[in-house]
Design an enzyme around this catalytic site. Structure first.
Site, PDB file in Angstrom:
ATOM      1  N   PHE A 141       0.851  -1.185   0.000  1.00 40.61           N
ATOM      2  CA  PHE A 141       0.000   0.000   0.000  1.00 40.61           C
ATOM      3  C   PHE A 141       0.888   1.236   0.000  1.00 40.61           C
ATOM      4  CE2 PHE A 141      -2.454   3.455   1.861  1.00 40.61           C
ATOM      5  CZ  PHE A 141      -3.592   3.415   1.071  1.00 40.61           C
ATOM      6  N   ASP A 226       9.134   2.771   1.867  1.00 40.47           N
ATOM      7  CA  ASP A 226       7.933   3.491   2.291  1.00 40.47           C
ATOM      8  C   ASP A 226       7.748   3.196   3.781  1.00 40.47           C
ATOM      9  OD1 ASP A 226       5.396   4.298   2.983  1.00 40.47           O
ATOM     10  OD2 ASP A 226       4.425   3.525   1.171  1.00 40.47           O
ATOM     11  N   LYS A 255       2.064   9.512   8.396  1.00 42.27           N
ATOM     12  CA  LYS A 255       1.343   9.086   9.596  1.00 42.27           C
ATOM     13  C   LYS A 255       1.928   9.627  10.914  1.00 42.27           C
ATOM     14  CE  LYS A 255      -1.359   5.398   7.720  1.00 42.27           C
ATOM     15  NZ  LYS A 255      -0.956   4.882   6.410  1.00 42.27           N
TER      16      LYS A 255
HETATM   17  C1  LIG Z   1      -1.113   5.195   5.012  1.00 39.38           C
HETATM   18  C2  LIG Z   1      -0.030   4.827   4.094  1.00 39.38           C
HETATM   19  C3  LIG Z   1       0.227   5.579   2.927  1.00 39.38           C
HETATM   20  C4  LIG Z   1      -0.642   6.712   2.477  1.00 39.38           C
HETATM   21  O1  LIG Z   1      -0.619   7.792   3.365  1.00 39.38           O
HETATM   22  P1  LIG Z   1      -1.755   8.921   3.242  1.00 39.38           P
HETATM   23  O2  LIG Z   1      -1.360   9.922   4.282  1.00 39.38           O
HETATM   24  O3  LIG Z   1      -3.062   8.255   3.521  1.00 39.38           O
HETATM   25  O4  LIG Z   1      -1.684   9.467   1.875  1.00 39.38           O
HETATM   26  C5  LIG Z   1       1.318   5.221   2.146  1.00 39.38           C
HETATM   27  N1  LIG Z   1       2.100   4.185   2.484  1.00 39.38           N
HETATM   28  C6  LIG Z   1       1.888   3.438   3.591  1.00 39.38           C
HETATM   29  C7  LIG Z   1       2.824   2.324   3.921  1.00 39.38           C
HETATM   30  C8  LIG Z   1       0.806   3.724   4.427  1.00 39.38           C
HETATM   31  O5  LIG Z   1       0.567   2.976   5.501  1.00 39.38           O
END
Ligand SMILES: *Cc1c(COP(=O)(O)O)cnc(C)c1O
Length: 400
Positions: A141, A226, A255
């Site tokens: 994700f 990420d 986050k």
């Molecule tokens: C939540 C998340 C995102 C996206 O972040 P947003 O602030 O919702 O755009 C991207 N990568 C990972 C691993 C995430 O958990």
């Protein structure tokens, strides 16, 4: 605290003016404090979602309230074309903590990943002119912008709003040989989460990141991590990659970085950083209000005693889950730091989550049989104990 004192505003309970993007329960959240959240009827919830692994220090922590108050009285935003002090201080602190050299701030995890992808593509134009592809992983994700969706490995997501953004090749997560096979002259980078969060807390083999670092270096391509979910102490170290003793070329944070306010970051080594003036921007990038909050969160979380307490609390969650594993019929318990998932023996996760909420506990069900826990990083022992007994009750009630 009673319903009467939780809010002085009258609560609007009509959701019809919102675009229908999520099936939310009818309760309206009006107040938070530490690990607790209250709704408009005064019901208290023990919160093991925390803004989606966002509220690193819990709800309305004094560090954030103070930073917001002080900074909002001092300077909210001068302009993205001018320097401001909190942004410079935050960039410096994050480079010290990561060993990387430069930072660009954005407002969400998706945006931070967009910046990482743009950087990799620009780097490719200079260093690998035939390159056009980034390898990402199944069930990953990376966010909800069109390019982040194309990078994401959720089935069907890359074409949901077609035409899809090109340039991503997907391989199974945790399998170093699959990446080795997928690398070609077209490859620019490998981009993945150190632990897959939205997929249900999927932890790769212990030497995966080290092998990835070796592989990407050998092929002369970039390693992009990420860490939007795993970063800022979630796994017990400020960055997850520290646990593998490697240094990626590009890392994204989101986050937990803002502890509840929107700020994200893309960090890079100076050799991967090839942006020139005009390549990247953003009206709110590094605005002082959010940067001051992120600096307060970062300084709190990066303290060794704080990170040790995350590890200790994580161990407590693990022990408790292991103890209830048999009676709750859990098939798997997995996680690290304060990011945990458990597999139910049948696909009842939504029902367990709903029952838990009725009992006063908020958990998340990322997959049909998976429950995920992502409490505040400063969650207390007794809050963990309470959450575990409510969770066990919810599972028993649901599966009885
Ligand atoms: C939540 C998340 C995102 C996206 O972040 P947003 O602030 O919702 O755009 C991207 N990568 C990972 C691993 C995430 O958990």
């Amino acid at each position: 605290m009673t319903a009467a004192t939780t809010t002085t505003l009258s609560v609007c309970n009509d959701a019809s003016a919102l675009m229908p993007i999520a099936n939310r329960p009818s309760a309206i959240m009006v107040r938070g404090d530490g690990s607790y959240l209250w709704d408009d009827s005064g019901i208290r919830y023990l919160d093991f979602i925390q803004g989606w692994a966002v509220n690193a220090l819990g709800h309305c922590p004094p560090q954030i309230v103070d930073a917001l108050t002080q900074q909002s009285r001092t300077l909210i935003t001068p302009s993205p074309a001018l320097h401001n002090a909190p942004q410079l201080a935050l960039a410096k602190r994050l480079t010290e903590l990561s060993g990387l050299d430069q930072v660009h701030f954005s407002n969400s995890g998706s945006e931070a990943n967009e910046v990482a992808i743009k950087l990799a593509r620009k780097w490719g134009q200079i260093h690998r002119p035939d390159g056009c592809e980034i390898i990402t992983t199944h069930n990953s994700f990376h966010g909800r912008t069109l390019t982040a969706m194309a990078a994401t490995g959720k089935p069907g997501w890359d074409t949901k709003f077609k035409p899809a953004m090109q340039g991503f090749k997907k391989v199974p997560f945790g399998d170093i040989n699959a990446i080795e096979k997928a690398v070609s002259g077209k490859t620019l980078a490998v981009m993945l989460e150190p632990v897959q969060g939205e997929a249900g807390v999927i932890v790769p083999p212990a030497d995966y990141l080290q092998q990835l670092r070796e592989l990407t270096t050998r092929h002369g391509i970039l390693l992009i991590l990420d860490e939007v979910q795993t970063g800022v102490g979630r796994l017990g170290s400020f960055f997850a990659f520290e646990q593998s003793a490697i240094k990626p070329d590009i890392v994204t944070l989101g986050k937990g970085l803002g502890g509840g306010v929107p700020i994200s970051a893309t960090l890079t080594t100076s050799s991967a950083c090839c942006f020139e003036y005009g390549d990247q921007g953003g009206t709110y990038n590094g605005n002082p209000l959010m940067s001051a909050v992120a600096l307060a969160v970062t300084n709190t979380v990066a303290e060794p005693v704080f990170l040790n307490s995350v590890i200790r609390a994580g161990q407590q969650v693990k022990n408790a889950l292991t103890q209830i594993q048999d009676v709750a019929g859990l098939t798997v318990v997995r996680g690290n730091g304060l990011l945990w998932a458990l597999e139910l023996s049948s696909p009842l996760a939504d029902k367990v989550q709903q029952r838990a909420m009725k009992l006063g506990l908020l958990v998340n069900a990322p997959r049909p049989a998976t429950i995920r826990l992502m409490p505040a990083l400063n969650v207390t022992d007794s809050e963990i104990d309470d959450a575990m007994s409510l969770l066990l009750q919810a599972i028993k009630d649901t599966t009885a």
